[in-house]
Design a protein around this motif. Structure first.
Motif, PDB file in Angstrom:
ATOM      1  N   ASP A  39       0.764  -1.337  -0.012  1.00 63.16           N
ATOM      2  CA  ASP A  39      -0.119   0.104  -0.012  1.00 63.16           C
ATOM      3  C   ASP A  39       0.822   1.286  -0.157  1.00 63.16           C
ATOM      4  O   ASP A  39       0.659   2.291  -0.751  1.00 63.16           O
ATOM      5  CB  ASP A  39      -1.180  -0.085   1.161  1.00 63.16           C
ATOM      6  N   PHE A  40       1.824   1.039   0.884  1.00 57.61           N
ATOM      7  CA  PHE A  40       2.721   2.565   0.866  1.00 57.61           C
ATOM      8  C   PHE A  40       3.325   2.941  -0.268  1.00 57.61           C
ATOM      9  O   PHE A  40       3.382   3.934  -0.825  1.00 57.61           O
ATOM     10  CB  PHE A  40       4.059   2.007   2.039  1.00 57.61           C
ATOM     11  N   PHE A  41       4.044   1.820  -1.186  1.00 52.80           N
ATOM     12  CA  PHE A  41       4.857   2.180  -2.335  1.00 52.80           C
ATOM     13  C   PHE A  41       3.914   1.904  -3.633  1.00 52.80           C
ATOM     14  O   PHE A  41       4.310   2.328  -4.537  1.00 52.80           O
ATOM     15  CB  PHE A  41       5.973   1.004  -2.358  1.00 52.80           C
ATOM     16  N   GLY A  42       2.889   1.417  -3.393  1.00 55.53           N
ATOM     17  CA  GLY A  42       1.742   1.138  -4.471  1.00 55.53           C
ATOM     18  C   GLY A  42       0.967   2.280  -4.864  1.00 55.53           C
ATOM     19  O   GLY A  42       1.117   3.583  -4.390  1.00 55.53           O
ATOM     20  N   ALA A  43      -0.022   2.045  -5.798  1.00 53.92           N
ATOM     21  CA  ALA A  43      -0.933   2.948  -6.297  1.00 53.92           C
ATOM     22  C   ALA A  43      -1.639   3.680  -5.230  1.00 53.92           C
ATOM     23  O   ALA A  43      -2.220   4.978  -5.211  1.00 53.92           O
ATOM     24  CB  ALA A  43      -1.711   2.414  -7.304  1.00 53.92           C
ATOM     25  N   ARG A  44      -2.081   3.003  -3.985  1.00 57.50           N
ATOM     26  CA  ARG A  44      -2.797   3.770  -3.061  1.00 57.50           C
ATOM     27  C   ARG A  44      -2.102   4.685  -2.184  1.00 57.50           C
ATOM     28  O   ARG A  44      -2.604   5.779  -1.946  1.00 57.50           O
ATOM     29  CB  ARG A  44      -3.403   2.519  -2.349  1.00 57.50           C
ATOM     30  N   GLY A  45      -0.849   4.501  -1.999  1.00 56.94           N
ATOM     31  CA  GLY A  45      -0.045   5.313  -1.408  1.00 56.94           C
ATOM     32  C   GLY A  45      -0.359   5.177   0.133  1.00 56.94           C
ATOM     33  O   GLY A  45      -1.285   4.623   0.429  1.00 56.94           O
ATOM     34  N   PRO A  46       0.344   5.977   1.210  1.00 56.83           N
ATOM     35  CA  PRO A  46       0.192   5.990   2.430  1.00 56.83           C
ATOM     36  C   PRO A  46      -0.938   7.050   2.567  1.00 56.83           C
ATOM     37  O   PRO A  46      -1.410   7.942   1.898  1.00 56.83           O
ATOM     38  CB  PRO A  46       1.550   6.657   3.063  1.00 56.83           C
ATOM     39  N   ARG A  47      -1.556   7.319   3.781  1.00 54.22           N
ATOM     40  CA  ARG A  47      -2.323   8.019   4.368  1.00 54.22           C
ATOM     41  C   ARG A  47      -2.003   9.172   4.881  1.00 54.22           C
ATOM     42  O   ARG A  47      -2.874  10.250   4.778  1.00 54.22           O
ATOM     43  CB  ARG A  47      -3.511   7.162   5.209  1.00 54.22           C
ATOM     44  N   HIS A  48      -1.064   9.352   5.806  1.00 51.52           N
ATOM     45  CA  HIS A  48      -0.743  10.545   6.572  1.00 51.52           C
ATOM     46  C   HIS A  48      -0.135  11.538   5.431  1.00 51.52           C
ATOM     47  O   HIS A  48       0.724  11.026   4.518  1.00 51.52           O
ATOM     48  CB  HIS A  48       0.563  10.043   7.346  1.00 51.52           C
ATOM     49  N   PRO A  49      -0.291  12.817   5.494  1.00 51.48           N
ATOM     50  CA  PRO A  49       0.276  13.764   4.742  1.00 51.48           C
ATOM     51  C   PRO A  49       1.871  13.748   4.718  1.00 51.48           C
ATOM     52  O   PRO A  49       2.524  14.020   3.596  1.00 51.48           O
ATOM     53  CB  PRO A  49      -0.377  15.090   5.171  1.00 51.48           C
ATOM     54  N   TYR A  50       2.409  13.566   5.792  1.00 52.71           N
ATOM     55  CA  TYR A  50       3.889  13.424   5.908  1.00 52.71           C
ATOM     56  C   TYR A  50       4.477  12.413   5.172  1.00 52.71           C
ATOM     57  O   TYR A  50       5.653  12.537   4.382  1.00 52.71           O
ATOM     58  CB  TYR A  50       4.149  13.395   7.625  1.00 52.71           C
ATOM     59  N   SER A  51       3.761  11.197   5.318  1.00 52.05           N
ATOM     60  CA  SER A  51       4.259   9.949   4.445  1.00 52.05           C
ATOM     61  C   SER A  51       4.119  10.222   2.951  1.00 52.05           C
ATOM     62  O   SER A  51       5.188   9.897   2.421  1.00 52.05           O
ATOM     63  CB  SER A  51       3.564   8.653   5.027  1.00 52.05           C
ATOM     64  N   ARG A  52       3.187  10.812   2.567  1.00 49.70           N
ATOM     65  CA  ARG A  52       3.091  11.407   1.283  1.00 49.70           C
ATOM     66  C   ARG A  52       4.135  12.224   0.920  1.00 49.70           C
ATOM     67  O   ARG A  52       4.614  12.133  -0.315  1.00 49.70           O
ATOM     68  CB  ARG A  52       1.867  11.944   0.956  1.00 49.70           C
ATOM     69  N   GLY A  53       4.537  13.201   1.800  1.00 50.04           N
ATOM     70  CA  GLY A  53       5.610  14.152   1.405  1.00 50.04           C
ATOM     71  C   GLY A  53       6.779  13.696   1.148  1.00 50.04           C
ATOM     72  O   GLY A  53       7.799  13.880   0.273  1.00 50.04           O
ATOM     73  N   LEU A  54       7.285  12.401   2.119  1.00 48.70           N
ATOM     74  CA  LEU A  54       8.514  11.808   2.067  1.00 48.70           C
ATOM     75  C   LEU A  54       8.531  11.167   0.520  1.00 48.70           C
ATOM     76  O   LEU A  54       9.678  11.093  -0.316  1.00 48.70           O
ATOM     77  CB  LEU A  54       8.506  10.603   3.026  1.00 48.70           C
ATOM     78  N   LEU A  55       7.445  10.699   0.001  1.00 43.42           N
ATOM     79  CA  LEU A  55       7.394  10.075  -1.242  1.00 43.42           C
ATOM     80  C   LEU A  55       7.623  10.785  -2.485  1.00 43.42           C
ATOM     81  O   LEU A  55       8.158  10.919  -3.386  1.00 43.42           O
ATOM     82  CB  LEU A  55       6.080   8.917  -1.322  1.00 43.42           C
ATOM     83  N   ASP A  56       6.782  12.072  -2.204  1.00 39.85           N
ATOM     84  CA  ASP A  56       6.734  13.142  -3.221  1.00 39.85           C
ATOM     85  C   ASP A  56       8.344  13.880  -3.287  1.00 39.85           C
ATOM     86  O   ASP A  56       8.292  14.468  -4.526  1.00 39.85           O
ATOM     87  CB  ASP A  56       5.722  14.158  -3.053  1.00 39.85           C
ATOM     88  N   PRO A  89      10.125  19.027  -2.122  1.00 37.02           N
ATOM     89  CA  PRO A  89      10.468  18.900  -0.685  1.00 37.02           C
ATOM     90  C   PRO A  89       9.144  19.211   0.047  1.00 37.02           C
ATOM     91  O   PRO A  89       8.385  20.048  -0.315  1.00 37.02           O
ATOM     92  CB  PRO A  89      11.547  19.849  -0.564  1.00 37.02           C
ATOM     93  N   ILE A  90       9.067  18.837   1.344  1.00 33.00           N
ATOM     94  CA  ILE A  90       8.229  19.114   2.308  1.00 33.00           C
ATOM     95  C   ILE A  90       8.521  20.442   2.847  1.00 33.00           C
ATOM     96  O   ILE A  90       9.814  20.906   3.277  1.00 33.00           O
ATOM     97  CB  ILE A  90       8.478  18.215   3.389  1.00 33.00           C
ATOM     98  N   PRO A  91       7.853  21.354   2.849  1.00 32.00           N
ATOM     99  CA  PRO A  91       8.219  22.862   3.377  1.00 32.00           C
ATOM    100  C   PRO A  91       8.414  22.809   4.633  1.00 32.00           C
ATOM    101  O   PRO A  91       7.952  22.026   5.448  1.00 32.00           O
ATOM    102  CB  PRO A  91       6.978  23.531   3.012  1.00 32.00           C
ATOM    103  N   GLY A  92       9.229  23.755   5.174  1.00 31.17           N
ATOM    104  CA  GLY A  92       9.532  23.890   6.412  1.00 31.17           C
ATOM    105  C   GLY A  92      10.589  23.074   6.981  1.00 31.17           C
ATOM    106  O   GLY A  92      11.107  22.156   6.425  1.00 31.17           O
ATOM    107  N   LEU A  93      10.715  23.071   8.335  1.00 30.65           N
ATOM    108  CA  LEU A  93      11.659  22.119   9.012  1.00 30.65           C
ATOM    109  C   LEU A  93      10.975  21.423  10.269  1.00 30.65           C
ATOM    110  O   LEU A  93       9.975  22.011  10.639  1.00 30.65           O
ATOM    111  CB  LEU A  93      12.940  22.970   9.459  1.00 30.65           C
ATOM    112  N   PRO A  94      11.641  20.332  10.532  1.00 33.00           N
ATOM    113  CA  PRO A  94      10.892  19.607  11.647  1.00 33.00           C
ATOM    114  C   PRO A  94      11.246  20.263  13.098  1.00 33.00           C
ATOM    115  O   PRO A  94      11.995  21.162  13.081  1.00 33.00           O
ATOM    116  CB  PRO A  94      11.637  18.235  11.617  1.00 33.00           C
TER     117      PRO A  94
END
Length: 476
Positions: free
Chosen positions: A323-340, A349-354
């Motif tokens: 699911d994480f690496f496939g077409a569905r993708g992860p659910r959390h916006p941060y997880s999506r940001g890592l892949l994007d 890149p994910i905007p801002g800093l941790p």
């Protein structure tokens, strides 16, 4: 939350009977001068099954390596821990006691919803409650093998790699004592000859086992008699991996195991770690499992069964790798940001800093960087369960996706079946191994947990390849 998003129901002990490691409500904080407190890990709960690789990903400084150190009792003196981390099958009846709690962190053994029964219901050894003697003599190397993030700190500088490997094999697997028959009076010479032959055979067995561990880690035999200072960063990393594999531990904890390796050696290293998990131990002791910590999402997609995502000390999502690496993708916006952020994705890149772990914002720590944030994000989100649609493991049934977010990303009800993951080495030219004088890999500086940005495969094809037969290692 309506629809399939609902509070995760507890998983019964029978549903997780094959669990090797069960972590419940793990907190780690560091007490600093002037009363400062760094909350490095907050309420982390997960488990690792036999035959499974759980990959923990996240940005640098999110607490991944601190979590690994807590499991093996390697934290500094100013650290405080709470919760429980039960190693099942450790043969320690009576030690599976409830975890302890830090002030203000809830009841002992506090668990996130959907993460199974309380830890003390599972037989085994609570790593957080074990003393140093137990950890040193029973756990480290024997029950939990560690591939360290900084191999230079784990290799003895005045010993060759061969001698360290042989010593590790002898210590962890135990010397086989040979009971020689007692001859008649006056046969001392014959007995000594038998003892000498036994010692030679034992020495040969040690050398063979050490060479085998080195080969599995792609460490060149020609470098076994070198000292750590004579190795490049990549070779030191492979030496540390060989030491972790030498004990044949049921649980492998790999903390950034591909640091300093080029792309081909990354593939070979993670394939060997995966082979270690999948292989049936010769002694019939049961299948193995692995918790792998990495910033290299391409390596994660190659070996993971499930993926856990950590942000600002919290695990914000756990889902099946398909699911994480496939077409569905992860659910959390941060997880999506890592892949994007990957170059073969959106390369955004994910905007801002941790946030600083000593100054975490109230509520959801990711809200200041999240485009989906609302006023509701001022409170810490509960963990929700989403039924799985795809799995890399036909048995047992796939676990639900667990996501801690007020506004998780919606997923399509139907998605195409994920394609088989291919061997990237066939698609990439070059990869001649790292050299002694710099240029030791595509991973970047040791210890940086940023997403992998070097060339790699399409992470959206998640089926794990059959590890290829080890080739002759490349080295300087």
């Amino acid at each position: 939350m309506a629809g399939p998003d609902r509070p995760a129901p507890p998983i019964g002990a029978d549903a997780v009977s094959d669990v090797l490691l069960s972590v419940r409500g793990l907190h780690v904080r560091f007490l600093l001068p002037r009363g400062r407190i760094v909350s490095a890990v907050t309420d982390a709960s997960f488990y690792v099954r036999a035959g499974e690789c759980l990959v923990l990903v996240g940005e640098s400084g999110c607490g991944k390596s601190v979590l690994a150190s807590a499991l093996l009792g390697l934290l500094p003196g100013n650290a405080q821990t709470a919760g429980s981390a039960v190693l099942d099958g450790a043969g320690a009846p009576g030690l599976g006691t409830p975890g302890h709690a830090l002030p203000g962190h809830g009841s002992p053994g506090h668990a996130l919803p959907g993460h199974g029964s309380p830890a003390h219901d599972l037989p085994g050894l609570d790593l957080l409650a074990a003393d140093e003697r137990t950890l040193a003599r029973r756990v480290r190397g024997r029950l939990v093998g560690l591939v360290p993030q900084s191999p230079a700190a784990h290799l003895t500088p005045v010993r060759t790699v061969r001698s360290q490997l042989e010593e590790t094999v002898a210590e962890l697997r135990g010397p086989r004592r040979r009971h020689l028959p007692q001859g008649p009076q006056g046969s001392q010479g014959s007995q000594r000859s038998q003892e000498a032959r036994g010692l030679r055979r034992g020495r040969a067995a040690l050398r063979s086992a050490a060479a085998d561990a080195a080969e599995r880690a792609a460490f060149p035999a020609s470098h076994l008699d070198r000292y750590p200072h004579e190795l490049s960063g990549g070779l030191a990393q492979r030496a540390a991996t060989a030491l972790a594999l030498a004990g044949d531990a049921p649980l492998l904890l790999a903390d950034e195991p591909t640091t300093g390796l080029d792309r081909d050696l990354v593939d070979r290293t993670v394939d060997e770690l995966r082979r270690h998990v999948d292989a049936e131990p010769a002694d019939g002791s049961g299948r193995r499992g692995m918790l792998m910590i990495t910033h290299d999402l391409a390596a994660a997609s190659r070996v993971a069964d499930r993926v856990a995502v950590m942000y600002a000390g919290r695990i914000v999502e756990i889902c099946d790798a398909a699911d994480f690496f496939g077409a569905r993708g992860p659910r959390h916006p941060y997880s999506r940001g890592l892949l994007d952020a990957l170059p073969d994705r959106a390369f955004t890149p994910i905007p801002g800093l941790p946030p600083e772990l000593s100054d975490l914002p109230p509520g959801c720590a990711f809200a200041p960087r999240c485009g989906r944030a609302t006023d509701a994000c001022g409170t810490v989100p509960a963990v929700m369960a989403v039924p799985p649609k795809a799995t890399t493991r036909p048995e047992p049934p796939a676990d639900p996706t667990l996501v801690a977010c007020h506004h998780p990303v919606e997923q399509p009800e139907e998605s195409a079946a994920p394609a088989a993951r291919t061997d990237r080495a066939a698609d990439e030219g070059g990869g001649e191994g790292e050299g002694e004088g710099g240029g030791e890999g595509s991973q970047g500086d040791e210890g940086h947990d940023t997403p992998q940005t070097g060339p790699g495969p399409d992470p959206g094809v998640p089926a794990r390849p059959e590890p290829s037969k080890p080739a002759e290692p490349t080295h300087a």
